[in-house]
Scaffold this motif. Structure first.
Motif, PDB file in Angstrom:
ATOM      1  N   ASP A 215       0.809  -1.261  -0.158  1.00 58.19           N
ATOM      2  CA  ASP A 215       0.192   0.058  -0.026  1.00 58.19           C
ATOM      3  C   ASP A 215       0.881   1.250  -0.007  1.00 58.19           C
ATOM      4  O   ASP A 215       0.643   2.225  -0.645  1.00 58.19           O
ATOM      5  CB  ASP A 215      -0.983  -0.194   1.325  1.00 58.19           C
ATOM      6  N   ASN A 216       1.842   1.347   0.868  1.00 56.17           N
ATOM      7  CA  ASN A 216       2.836   2.363   0.884  1.00 56.17           C
ATOM      8  C   ASN A 216       3.536   2.826  -0.575  1.00 56.17           C
ATOM      9  O   ASN A 216       3.818   3.759  -0.969  1.00 56.17           O
ATOM     10  CB  ASN A 216       3.730   2.324   2.335  1.00 56.17           C
ATOM     11  N   ARG A 217       3.807   1.763  -1.297  1.00 59.65           N
ATOM     12  CA  ARG A 217       4.548   1.886  -2.331  1.00 59.65           C
ATOM     13  C   ARG A 217       3.629   2.452  -3.586  1.00 59.65           C
ATOM     14  O   ARG A 217       3.842   3.400  -4.493  1.00 59.65           O
ATOM     15  CB  ARG A 217       5.156   0.469  -2.875  1.00 59.65           C
ATOM     16  N   ILE A 218       2.236   1.822  -3.403  1.00 59.82           N
ATOM     17  CA  ILE A 218       1.314   2.480  -4.368  1.00 59.82           C
ATOM     18  C   ILE A 218       1.002   3.998  -4.073  1.00 59.82           C
ATOM     19  O   ILE A 218       0.840   4.652  -4.911  1.00 59.82           O
ATOM     20  CB  ILE A 218      -0.013   1.658  -4.153  1.00 59.82           C
ATOM     21  N   LEU A 219       0.923   4.223  -2.810  1.00 59.28           N
ATOM     22  CA  LEU A 219       0.808   5.633  -2.320  1.00 59.28           C
ATOM     23  C   LEU A 219       2.162   6.577  -2.682  1.00 59.28           C
ATOM     24  O   LEU A 219       1.832   7.749  -3.319  1.00 59.28           O
ATOM     25  CB  LEU A 219       0.884   5.814  -0.745  1.00 59.28           C
ATOM     26  N   ALA A 220       3.188   5.852  -2.680  1.00 54.58           N
ATOM     27  CA  ALA A 220       4.311   6.673  -3.047  1.00 54.58           C
ATOM     28  C   ALA A 220       4.556   7.050  -4.720  1.00 54.58           C
ATOM     29  O   ALA A 220       4.646   7.921  -5.063  1.00 54.58           O
ATOM     30  CB  ALA A 220       5.622   5.881  -2.712  1.00 54.58           C
ATOM     31  N   VAL A 221       3.959   5.925  -5.490  1.00 55.07           N
ATOM     32  CA  VAL A 221       3.964   6.169  -6.791  1.00 55.07           C
ATOM     33  C   VAL A 221       3.021   7.185  -7.180  1.00 55.07           C
ATOM     34  O   VAL A 221       3.020   8.218  -7.890  1.00 55.07           O
ATOM     35  CB  VAL A 221       3.632   5.001  -7.555  1.00 55.07           C
ATOM     36  N   SER A 222       1.550   7.155  -6.336  1.00 56.85           N
ATOM     37  CA  SER A 222       0.412   8.162  -6.736  1.00 56.85           C
ATOM     38  C   SER A 222       1.139   9.517  -6.242  1.00 56.85           C
ATOM     39  O   SER A 222       0.758  10.690  -6.782  1.00 56.85           O
ATOM     40  CB  SER A 222      -0.611   7.804  -5.826  1.00 56.85           C
TER      41      SER A 222
END
Length: 441
Positions: A101-108
């Protein structure tokens, strides 16, 4: 202005074709989402099926070009797999980039800072939407599969009847309508003395039908309110091939369906067998693998159906015991199963079957997606009736909600069809304790 939509894995596991639902905008799938989907593909349940379907669709798109550079979609949009755009510095201190989830948030967040176009993270995970909002990322739920049902009062038609019409109704079991209405609609007929009579429109919508009433009781079960009367009218009508019963716990959905199914299978012999099934979605923490054979493993999940069947069959069992019948040795449920008049099955095993001349009851159907409901209904062979029971307000499935579950889609898409009937039960009849507690808590 064109937008950029970043898809979370929860969206693709809910709708594998979600990629093409964003018109001519650009769709970004972070690489970590592919890893999450890949980890689910071996699951035997519906999430595994969705993961495999999503991977196959992406594989077909790969034939058009390199996904990391972007590929055009049939609807004019563009799909791209994002490989970069995350680092330890972009998220708050001590954020664990080992979490997907944190990696997806970082991409976003990185795309939000770099893109001139609006960047929107689409996820069905509520907690992730909250975290994204805290980081200043635009976020949204996946709305393509959501439907809004009308209020219960809008579904019920109130019609006044004079004494002459009431007399004709009791004599002929129906009266013609001056102008046609929607088929299988619940009608509250108000008589001249102010009393109310529960009626339904016919399958062609040109008559008001009165077949049920309080005098006819399948398996000795009588309706306790208007909604239950409407439900039994539709359950007992073989022309209505698909019935959707929605309502809170204790309103009698499963009990009425089982009573009608037993009556039409065991006594009337309209159907050769009654098949009862429910999805395996445990409430609370899963208890893990269960010992024993298949029947022993699934019994805890099927126990609510067994409880209702025991209640319905208790009187018959007591009569057989008084006569000293052999059925004293084995329970009435086992006897019906042995005679192949009753089958209690896990929903997983229905896939791929063709089921003719049976009365099928799907309990807890609110935990099914629209695709799963479609899969179940298409199993029905000639002469089969399907009843779906569920409460859209009590959903245990992680990727469904009140507006996106299969029952809601069924009600939205099939309303007005001659083979479909639906009743929304509201009044609890399980016990005064259960009803009052549900109201107060």
């Amino acid at each position: 202005m064109q937008k950029v939509y970043v898809l979370d894995s929860s969206v693709l596991l809910h709708d594998p074709k979600a990629i093409v639902q964003f018109q001519d905008n650009e769709v970004i799938i972070p690489y970590v989402v592919l890893e999450e989907i890949e980890s689910k593909k071996r699951l035997l349940e519906n999430i595994g099926l969705a993961a495999r379907e999503a991977i196959r669709y992406l594989d077909r798109l790969r034939e058009k070009g390199q996904l990391s550079k972007g590929v055009l979609l049939p609807n004019g949009g563009r799909i791209r797999i994002e490989l970069n755009h995350y680092s330890n510095e972009i998220l708050p201190l001590n954020s664990d980039l080992g979490l997907a989830d944190n990696r997806i948030l970082a991409v976003s967040l990185s795309l939000t800072r770099e893109e001139e176009r609006p960047v929107i993270l689409v996820t069905k995970d509520i907690a992730m939407r909250v975290k994204a909002d805290a980081l200043g990322i635009l976020t949204d739920d996946y709305h393509n599969d959501k439907v809004a049902l009308p209020s219960i009062t809008e579904e019920i038609l109130t019609l006044p009847l004079d004494d002459h019409e009431v007399g004709a109704l009791y004599q002929n079991k129906y009266i013609p309508l001056k102008s046609p209405l929607s088929p299988n609609r619940c009608v509250k007929a108000v008589l001249s003395d102010g009393s109310v009579l529960p009626l339904v429109t016919s399958v062609d919508g040109d008559k008001l039908v009165y077949q049920m009433g309080k005098g006819l009781a399948p398996w000795d079960i009588r309706p306790k309110n208007l909604e239950q009367s409407w439900a039994l009218e539709m359950l007992n009508n073989p022309e209505i091939k698909l019935v959707n019963l929605m309502g809170p716990a204790g309103t009698g959905k499963t009990l009425l369906a089982l009573a009608s199914g037993l009556e039409q299978t065991v006594h009337a012999e309209i159907y050769v067998r009654m098949l009862c099934a429910r999805p395996i979605v445990p409430f609370g923490k899963d208890i893990g693998f269960l010992p024993g054979e298949k029947d022993q493993k699934v019994r805890p999940y099927m126990q609510p159906i067994y409880d209702n069947l025991e209640f319905l069959l208790r009187a018959r069992r007591d009569k057989e015991r008084e006569r000293g019948s052999e059925s004293v040795v084995e329970s009435a449920i086992d006897l019906l199963i042995k005679k192949r008049q009753l089958e209690i099955e896990v929903l997983t095993y229905i896939r791929g079957r063709s089921i003719p001349n049976q009365f099928i009851i799907i309990d807890e159907a609110q935990n099914l997606s629209a695709h799963e409901v479609k899969t179940i209904i298409t199993r029905a062979g000639e002469g089969t009736k399907i009843v779906l029971c569920g409460d859209p307000d009590q959903i245990d499935h992680p990727y469904l909600d009140k507006e996106s579950n299969g029952l809601a889609h069924l009600a939205h898409r099939l309303a007005g069809q001659s083979f479909y009937g639906q009743v929304r039960l509201v009044r609890g009849e399980r016990s005064e304790l259960a009803t009052r507690t549900a109201e107060l808590l």
